[in-house]
Design a protein around this motif. Structure first.
Motif, PDB file in Angstrom:
ATOM      1  N   LYS A 135       0.840  -1.208   0.000  1.00  0.00           N
ATOM      2  CA  LYS A 135       0.000   0.000   0.000  1.00  0.00           C
ATOM      3  C   LYS A 135       0.866   1.245   0.000  1.00  0.00           C
ATOM      4  O   LYS A 135       0.615   2.195  -0.765  1.00  0.00           O
ATOM      5  N   ARG A 136       1.906   1.268   0.833  1.00  0.00           N
ATOM      6  CA  ARG A 136       2.799   2.443   0.884  1.00  0.00           C
ATOM      7  C   ARG A 136       3.610   2.568  -0.404  1.00  0.00           C
ATOM      8  O   ARG A 136       3.944   3.689  -0.816  1.00  0.00           O
ATOM      9  N   TYR A 137       3.905   1.449  -1.039  1.00  0.00           N
ATOM     10  CA  TYR A 137       4.620   1.472  -2.322  1.00  0.00           C
ATOM     11  C   TYR A 137       3.779   2.185  -3.380  1.00  0.00           C
ATOM     12  O   TYR A 137       4.295   3.029  -4.134  1.00  0.00           O
ATOM     13  N   LEU A 138       2.496   1.866  -3.448  1.00  0.00           N
ATOM     14  CA  LEU A 138       1.603   2.532  -4.397  1.00  0.00           C
ATOM     15  C   LEU A 138       1.567   4.040  -4.126  1.00  0.00           C
ATOM     16  O   LEU A 138       1.655   4.856  -5.053  1.00  0.00           O
ATOM     17  N   GLN A 139       1.439   4.414  -2.870  1.00  0.00           N
ATOM     18  CA  GLN A 139       1.383   5.832  -2.520  1.00  0.00           C
ATOM     19  C   GLN A 139       2.692   6.538  -2.864  1.00  0.00           C
ATOM     20  O   GLN A 139       2.686   7.683  -3.347  1.00  0.00           O
ATOM     21  N   HIS A 140       3.817   5.871  -2.621  1.00  0.00           N
ATOM     22  CA  HIS A 140       5.120   6.469  -2.892  1.00  0.00           C
ATOM     23  C   HIS A 140       5.315   6.714  -4.387  1.00  0.00           C
ATOM     24  O   HIS A 140       5.747   7.800  -4.798  1.00  0.00           O
ATOM     25  N   ARG A 141       4.995   5.716  -5.197  1.00  0.00           N
ATOM     26  CA  ARG A 141       5.196   5.865  -6.650  1.00  0.00           C
ATOM     27  C   ARG A 141       4.321   6.990  -7.214  1.00  0.00           C
ATOM     28  O   ARG A 141       4.738   7.712  -8.128  1.00  0.00           O
ATOM     29  N   LEU A 142       3.119   7.127  -6.680  1.00  0.00           N
ATOM     30  CA  LEU A 142       2.249   8.213  -7.135  1.00  0.00           C
ATOM     31  C   LEU A 142       2.774   9.565  -6.662  1.00  0.00           C
ATOM     32  O   LEU A 142       2.759  10.543  -7.408  1.00  0.00           O
ATOM     33  N   ARG A 143       3.257   9.610  -5.438  1.00  0.00           N
ATOM     34  CA  ARG A 143       3.695  10.888  -4.866  1.00  0.00           C
ATOM     35  C   ARG A 143       4.881  11.467  -5.627  1.00  0.00           C
ATOM     36  O   ARG A 143       4.925  12.686  -5.867  1.00  0.00           O
ATOM     37  N   VAL A 144       5.829  10.627  -6.023  1.00  0.00           N
ATOM     38  CA  VAL A 144       7.015  11.146  -6.722  1.00  0.00           C
ATOM     39  C   VAL A 144       6.711  11.458  -8.180  1.00  0.00           C
ATOM     40  O   VAL A 144       7.575  12.000  -8.882  1.00  0.00           O
ATOM     41  N   SER A 145       5.500  11.130  -8.652  1.00  0.00           N
ATOM     42  CA  SER A 145       5.135  11.399 -10.045  1.00  0.00           C
ATOM     43  C   SER A 145       4.029  12.448 -10.175  1.00  0.00           C
ATOM     44  O   SER A 145       3.581  12.734 -11.291  1.00  0.00           O
ATOM     45  N   ARG A 146       3.571  13.033  -9.056  1.00  0.00           N
ATOM     46  CA  ARG A 146       2.460  13.976  -9.102  1.00  0.00           C
ATOM     47  C   ARG A 146       2.924  15.380  -9.435  1.00  0.00           C
ATOM     48  O   ARG A 146       4.068  15.774  -9.150  1.00  0.00           O
ATOM     49  N   ARG A 147       2.021  16.150 -10.022  1.00  0.00           N
ATOM     50  CA  ARG A 147       2.268  17.573 -10.211  1.00  0.00           C
ATOM     51  C   ARG A 147       2.206  18.275  -8.864  1.00  0.00           C
ATOM     52  O   ARG A 147       1.449  17.863  -7.977  1.00  0.00           O
ATOM     53  N   PRO A 148       2.989  19.322  -8.660  1.00  0.00           N
ATOM     54  CA  PRO A 148       2.930  20.053  -7.386  1.00  0.00           C
ATOM     55  C   PRO A 148       1.520  20.548  -7.094  1.00  0.00           C
ATOM     56  O   PRO A 148       0.830  21.084  -7.967  1.00  0.00           O
ATOM     57  N   GLY A 149       1.092  20.342  -5.871  1.00  0.00           N
ATOM     58  CA  GLY A 149      -0.229  20.792  -5.456  1.00  0.00           C
ATOM     59  C   GLY A 149      -1.337  19.784  -5.647  1.00  0.00           C
ATOM     60  O   GLY A 149      -2.450  19.990  -5.160  1.00  0.00           O
TER      61      GLY A 149
END
Length: 328
Positions: free
Chosen positions: A197-211
Motif C-alpha cells: 500500500k505504501r509502495y503505491l502511494q510512494h510511486r504516485l507521490r514522486v510522479s504527481r504535479r505540485p499541489g
C-alpha cells in the motif's frame, strides 16, 4: 486530455524500468543496502543477493552502483554470457584498462590497477547482475579475481545479483571453492501488504504535479492490488498501471475496485493466488475431517467407559451373591 494530465501526473508512476529515483525503501531492501555497504567496508570478498523475478534485484544493483560511483571504482557486468577469459577482460575494460595483448594474462594488468587503487584508498567493486547466467566458467573467473589480495586485504570486492537458480549453480561440487568464499548471502522478498500500500502511494507521490494530492486509488482498488500482486513490485506496477488505464478510459478520476478487478482479469497469467483463498477452499474438508476425528475419538472414549462400567458391574455381581446375609 492525456492519461498523465487526467490524474495530475508528470511521469508514468508504474513503469517497469528499474528507476533509482523512484526507489521505495522497503524493510527488506533497506536491510540489504545497509548489509552490503557494511560488508564492502569489511573487505569480505564476495557477497550474494538472490531473489525471485520481479522482487527488485536490478533496482538494488543500480542503487549500489550509483553510490559506489561517487567515491570508489566499480565495474558493472550485466547478464554475462561468456567464457572465463572474457569475464576477466570485461572487468578490465569496465575499470578503464586496455585489453592485454594477445597471449598476455589480463590478471596481471588488473592486479597492478587494483594495487594502485588500494594505495590511493579507493574501494574496487565488481557488480554482476543476472549472475545466474555466468555458468561454471564465468563463476570460476569470479573465483580467480577474488584471489587478488595483499597480505592483509582483499583488493577486489564482488557483489553477485541473481535469481534463485544461482544457488542451484553454486551448489555444484566443482564450485565448492567459490561457494566457501561467499561471506554474506542475502535475499530479496515480496513486499508485505502494508508495504504494498505504501509502495503505491510512494510511486504516485514522486510522479504527481505540485499541489495535486487527492487519492487516486480507492481503498477497494488498493485491497485488490495488494491481494493479487503477491507483493511482487513488478506485478504491482503492471496491475496499478492497467488500473489507471481502465479508469482513464471511463473518464473516472478515481481508480475504483471494478477498475482494478478488470486489470486483474486482464493479467490472469501473472496473478498470485491469495494465500487465504487456498485456505478457504480447504476449510470445509479440514473442518469435516476434524469433526469426523472428534466423533471417532468420542465414540472410542465412550465405548471405553461403557466397557469399564460393564466389567465393574460384572465383577461386583457374583461377589454380592456369595456373601452371607447380614445378621438381624
Amino acid at each position: 486530455m492525456t492519461y498523465l494530465a487526467h490524474f495530475g501526473l508528470t511521469d508514468p508512476p508504474f513503469t517497469l524500468t528499474p528507476d533509482v529515483d523512484r526507489y521505495f525503501p522497503s524493510h527488506e531492501h533497506a536491510n540489504i543496502v545497509a548489509s552490503v555497504d557494511f560488508a564492502l567496508r569489511q573487505d569480505c570478498g564476495i557477497i550474494k543477493i538472490v531473489g525471485d523475478v520481479g522482487t527488485g534485484k536490478t533496482l538494488l544493483c543500480r542503487l549500489l552502483i550509483r553510490q559506489l560511483h561517487e567515491t570508489d571504482c566499480v565495474a558493472y557486468i550485466n547478464a554475462p554470457q561468456c567464457n572465463k577469459d572474457g569475464i576477466i577482460r570485461t572487468i578490465c575494460e569496465e575499470f578503464g584498462l586496455r585489453p592485454a595483448a594477445d597471449g598476455a594474462n589480463p590478471l596481471t594488468d588488473l592486479n597492478r590497477f587494483l594495487v594502485a587503487q588500494h594505495e590511493a584508498g579507493k574501494l574496487c567493486v565488481v557488480v554482476v547482475d543476472e549472475a545466474q547466467h555466468l555458468g561454471p566458467d564465468g563463476l570460476e573467473a569470479v573465483r580467480l579475481v577474488s584471489n587478488l589480495e595483499t597480505e592483509k586485504k582483499k583488493l577486489l570486492q564482488i557483489v553477485l545479483f541473481g535469481q534463485t537458480e544461482l544457488d542451484d549453480l553454486l551448489a555444484a561440487h566443482n564450485l565448492r571453492q567459490l561457494n566457501q568464499r561467499i561471506v554474506y548471502s542475502l535475499a530479496t522478498k515480496p513486499l508485505s501488504p502494508g508495504e504494498t500500500k505504501r509502495y503505491l502511494q510512494h510511486r504516485l507521490r514522486v510522479s504527481r504535479r505540485p499541489g495535486v494530492e487527492y487519492e487516486i486509488f480507492s481503498a477497494q482498488a488498493v485491497r485488490k492490488i495488494v491481494r493479487y500482486s503477491g507483493g511482487i513490485p513488478r506485478i504491482i506496477n503492471i496491475l496499478a498501471d492497467k488500473s489507471l488505464l481502465v479508469a482513464f478510459s471511463e473518464g473516472s478520476p478515481l481508480v475504483r475496485g471494478k477498475d482494478a478487478a478488470e486489470a486483474i482479469a486482464d493479467s490472469h497469467h501473472l496473478i498470485h493466488r491469495p494465500p487465504f483463498a487456498a485456505l478457504r477452499r480447504l476449510a470445509l474438508p479440514v473442518v469435516a475431517a476434524l469433526a469426523l476425528l472428534a466423533a471417532l475419538a468420542g465414540l472410542a472414549y465412550g465405548g471405553r467407559l461403557l466397557w469399564q462400567a460393564h466389567k465393574s458391574h460384572g465383577a461386583a455381581g457374583p461377589a454380592l451373591a456369595a456373601s452371607p446375609a447380614p445378621t438381624p
